[in-house]
Design a protein around this motif. Structure first.
Motif, PDB file in Angstrom:
ATOM      1  N   MET A 111      34.832  43.319  19.702  1.00 37.91           N
ATOM      2  CA  MET A 111      34.877  44.831  19.931  1.00 37.91           C
ATOM      3  C   MET A 111      33.493  45.030  20.228  1.00 37.91           C
ATOM      4  N   ILE A 112      32.321  44.458  19.694  1.00 37.62           N
ATOM      5  CA  ILE A 112      30.896  44.645  20.123  1.00 37.62           C
ATOM      6  C   ILE A 112      30.652  44.169  21.488  1.00 37.62           C
ATOM      7  N   GLY A 113      31.374  42.883  21.956  1.00 36.14           N
ATOM      8  CA  GLY A 113      31.245  42.348  23.045  1.00 36.14           C
ATOM      9  C   GLY A 113      31.659  43.381  24.201  1.00 36.14           C
ATOM     10  N   LEU A 114      33.079  43.630  23.870  1.00 37.74           N
ATOM     11  CA  LEU A 114      33.937  44.447  24.840  1.00 37.74           C
ATOM     12  C   LEU A 114      33.391  46.018  25.019  1.00 37.74           C
ATOM     13  N   SER A 115      32.801  46.528  23.882  1.00 42.91           N
ATOM     14  CA  SER A 115      32.650  48.049  24.169  1.00 42.91           C
ATOM     15  C   SER A 115      31.749  48.497  25.107  1.00 42.91           C
ATOM     16  N   SER A 116      30.849  47.813  25.920  1.00 42.87           N
ATOM     17  CA  SER A 116      30.163  48.314  27.039  1.00 42.87           C
ATOM     18  C   SER A 116      30.874  48.131  28.153  1.00 42.87           C
ATOM     19  N   LEU A 117      32.092  47.560  28.162  1.00 45.56           N
ATOM     20  CA  LEU A 117      33.117  47.290  29.322  1.00 45.56           C
ATOM     21  C   LEU A 117      34.286  48.645  29.456  1.00 45.56           C
ATOM     22  N   ILE A 118      34.589  48.910  28.175  1.00 47.92           N
ATOM     23  CA  ILE A 118      35.742  50.051  28.249  1.00 47.92           C
ATOM     24  C   ILE A 118      35.314  51.483  28.676  1.00 47.92           C
ATOM     25  N   ALA A 119      36.374  52.001  29.498  1.00 47.19           N
ATOM     26  CA  ALA A 119      35.976  53.224  29.984  1.00 47.19           C
ATOM     27  C   ALA A 119      36.828  54.171  28.906  1.00 47.19           C
ATOM     28  N   SER A 120      38.143  53.843  28.426  1.00 45.34           N
ATOM     29  CA  SER A 120      38.891  54.784  27.841  1.00 45.34           C
ATOM     30  C   SER A 120      39.755  53.884  26.780  1.00 45.34           C
ATOM     31  N   SER A 121      40.345  54.256  25.945  1.00 45.74           N
ATOM     32  CA  SER A 121      41.364  53.797  25.011  1.00 45.74           C
ATOM     33  C   SER A 121      42.511  54.498  24.926  1.00 45.74           C
ATOM     34  N   MET A 122      43.782  54.060  24.571  1.00 47.18           N
ATOM     35  CA  MET A 122      44.840  54.992  24.084  1.00 47.18           C
ATOM     36  C   MET A 122      45.865  54.075  23.404  1.00 47.18           C
ATOM     37  N   LEU A 123      46.512  54.757  22.517  1.00 44.35           N
ATOM     38  CA  LEU A 123      47.462  54.442  21.603  1.00 44.35           C
ATOM     39  C   LEU A 123      48.654  53.961  22.585  1.00 44.35           C
ATOM     40  N   VAL A 124      49.536  53.027  22.323  1.00 41.81           N
ATOM     41  CA  VAL A 124      50.454  52.546  23.126  1.00 41.81           C
ATOM     42  C   VAL A 124      51.629  52.148  21.892  1.00 41.81           C
ATOM     43  N   VAL A 125      53.184  52.317  22.257  1.00 42.72           N
ATOM     44  CA  VAL A 125      54.328  51.770  21.827  1.00 42.72           C
ATOM     45  C   VAL A 125      54.838  51.193  22.922  1.00 42.72           C
ATOM     46  N   GLY A 126      55.821  49.995  22.443  1.00 41.69           N
ATOM     47  CA  GLY A 126      56.869  49.677  23.519  1.00 41.69           C
ATOM     48  C   GLY A 126      56.332  48.652  24.315  1.00 41.69           C
ATOM     49  N   HIS A 127      54.913  48.061  24.003  1.00 39.86           N
ATOM     50  CA  HIS A 127      54.280  47.190  24.996  1.00 39.86           C
ATOM     51  C   HIS A 127      54.797  45.733  24.477  1.00 39.86           C
ATOM     52  N   PRO A 128      55.139  45.003  25.413  1.00 36.17           N
ATOM     53  CA  PRO A 128      55.862  43.589  25.271  1.00 36.17           C
ATOM     54  C   PRO A 128      54.878  42.554  24.843  1.00 36.17           C
ATOM     55  N   PHE A 129      54.089  42.700  23.841  1.00 36.97           N
ATOM     56  CA  PHE A 129      53.092  41.573  23.227  1.00 36.97           C
ATOM     57  C   PHE A 129      53.842  40.402  23.150  1.00 36.97           C
ATOM     58  N   GLY A 130      53.547  39.477  23.948  1.00 40.62           N
ATOM     59  CA  GLY A 130      54.082  37.960  23.678  1.00 40.62           C
ATOM     60  C   GLY A 130      55.567  37.777  24.365  1.00 40.62           C
ATOM     61  N   ARG A 131      56.073  38.787  24.962  1.00 39.06           N
ATOM     62  CA  ARG A 131      57.443  38.693  25.385  1.00 39.06           C
ATOM     63  C   ARG A 131      57.261  38.881  27.040  1.00 39.06           C
ATOM     64  N   ARG A 132      58.011  38.194  27.787  1.00 37.65           N
ATOM     65  CA  ARG A 132      58.076  38.252  29.222  1.00 37.65           C
ATOM     66  C   ARG A 132      58.119  39.732  29.715  1.00 37.65           C
ATOM     67  N   ARG A 133      57.238  40.248  30.637  1.00 38.76           N
ATOM     68  CA  ARG A 133      57.079  41.383  31.184  1.00 38.76           C
ATOM     69  C   ARG A 133      58.060  41.707  32.315  1.00 38.76           C
TER      70      ARG A 133
END
Length: 139
Positions: A111-133
């Motif tokens: 998170m410290i490494g990525l922080s300066s690269l992030i423009a925005s964040s958003m909660l998500v549900v229903g994302h296919p983590f590890g499953r074919r998109r």
């Protein structure tokens, strides 16, 4: 579960402008606030929940933590450019695909490494983590 945008309904969660995290204390505070927000806004029956980071230079990283504490990152093709940073922050090799599985003790450095690269964040549900998109419709 069908995505809110597919059904024409207003999005359930909205992007939040990112505030840079500069040290471990900032990351720990973000984690606490993020966990509280997820507990308040995501039902027990929902799957594929986590956070989506939109990167300022393009692409998204979807992140969730597993029951055993692993950090799971799903990096979109447009964000593949960030792979060297993830490798350096987590001290891991790149996976064969877009799904990264990192030990939980790498979250703060990541998170410290990525922080300066992030423009925005958003909660998500229903994302296919590890499953074919399957883009363009229900899974």
């Amino acid at each position: 579960m069908q995505d809110d945008q597919d059904s024409g309904a207003a999005p359930r969660f909205k992007p939040v402008p990112w505030m840079a995290l500069e040290n471990a204390a900032d990351v720990e505070l973000w984690i606490e606030e993020h966990n509280r927000s997820m507990q308040d806004n995501i039902g027990r029956h929902e799957i594929g929940y986590g956070v989506c980071f939109t990167l300022a230079e393009g692409g998204e990283i979807y992140m969730q933590t597993s029951a055993d504490g692993a950090v799971i990152l799903d990096v979109t093709p447009e964000a593949a450019w960030v792979a060297p940073l993830i490798m350096a922050a987590a001290r891991v090799e790149a996976p064969a695909g877009s799904l990264w599985v990192l030990p939980d003790d790498k979250l703060i450095q990541l998170m410290i490494g990525l922080s300066s690269l992030i423009a925005s964040s958003m909660l998500v549900v229903g994302h296919p983590f590890g499953r074919r998109r399957h883009y363009g419709g229900a899974r």
